[in-house]
Design an enzyme around this catalytic site. Structure first.
Site, PDB file in Angstrom:
ATOM      1  N   ASP A  81      76.715 133.332  33.770  1.00 38.87           N
ATOM      2  CA  ASP A  81      75.883 132.911  34.899  1.00 38.87           C
ATOM      3  C   ASP A  81      75.813 134.011  35.954  1.00 38.87           C
ATOM      4  OD1 ASP A  81      74.359 130.912  36.419  1.00 38.87           O
ATOM      5  OD2 ASP A  81      76.135 130.795  37.697  1.00 38.87           O
ATOM      6  N   ARG A 126      57.663 130.007  39.463  1.00 44.22           N
ATOM      7  CA  ARG A 126      58.992 130.055  40.091  1.00 44.22           C
ATOM      8  C   ARG A 126      60.120 130.081  39.068  1.00 44.22           C
ATOM      9  NH1 ARG A 126      59.537 125.041  43.292  1.00 44.22           N
ATOM     10  NH2 ARG A 126      61.566 125.911  43.782  1.00 44.22           N
ATOM     11  N   LYS A 127      59.819 129.883  37.807  1.00 41.26           N
ATOM     12  CA  LYS A 127      60.842 129.840  36.755  1.00 41.26           C
ATOM     13  C   LYS A 127      61.124 131.236  36.222  1.00 41.26           C
ATOM     14  CE  LYS A 127      59.570 125.237  35.148  1.00 41.26           C
ATOM     15  NZ  LYS A 127      59.113 124.458  33.976  1.00 41.26           N
TER      16      LYS A 127
END
Length: 166
Positions: A81, A126-127
């Site tokens: 992440d 926005r992804k």
């Protein structure tokens, strides 16, 4: 932990425009002021602006153990992440993890020099779609795919969700 110079967590080329977590300095993955943090130092490669990459080196120890001799699975996910989140900056967006999948391919050993890499795949509005890997030499130990959503930093500030700059 991850680097001999824990105070340097962004490339020099990115000075002057710190992200929210960098301003706070307490990010678990890269924050230099977090005594329990991983102190990861990422270098970014923006030579292909459509597909920037980020890379860090780490060597984790018994404080990060899950099964005897191996990294805790939650920290495997954290490394992936963190690597993917470092791609948002060269894309000039503030984005947060919306969804992440992790493939635990092989156990990640402690006390070994690991390379964590990430690559931006594509953007749809926005992804932002990213992927990351943890490698020992040339062997992929874990792989992650993430969906990040770009957000307006002004909206976060208006909601009181950012920390003031020092």
């Amino acid at each position: 932990m991850a680097t001999p110079d824990a105070s340097r967590h962004t490339p020099l080329s990115m000075d002057g425009n710190p992200t929210i977590d960098e301003r706070a300095s307490h990010c678990f993955g890269c924050g230099p002021a977090n005594p329990q943090g991983l102190h990861l130092v990422f270098s970014t490669d923006n030579s292909d602006p459509e597909h920037p990459t980020a890379t860090a080196q780490a060597q984790l120890d018994r404080h990060h153990e899950g099964p005897p001799g191996y990294l805790h699975g939650g920290l495997v996910a954290t490394l992936l992440d963190e690597a993917m989140s470092k791609l948002n900056r060269p894309l000039n967006v503030l984005a947060m993890t919306r969804h992440m999948e992790v493939d635990y391919i092989r156990p990640v050993p402690l006390y070994k020099p690991l390379t964590i890499t990430s690559r931006h795949i594509r953007r749809e509005g926005r992804k932002l779609f990213h992927q990351a890997e943890i490698l020992l030499n040339d062997t992929v130990l874990a792989r992650g795919h993430g969906l990040f959503i770009a957000i307006d930093e002004k909206l976060l500030a208006a909601a009181g969700l950012t920390q003031p700059e020092d």
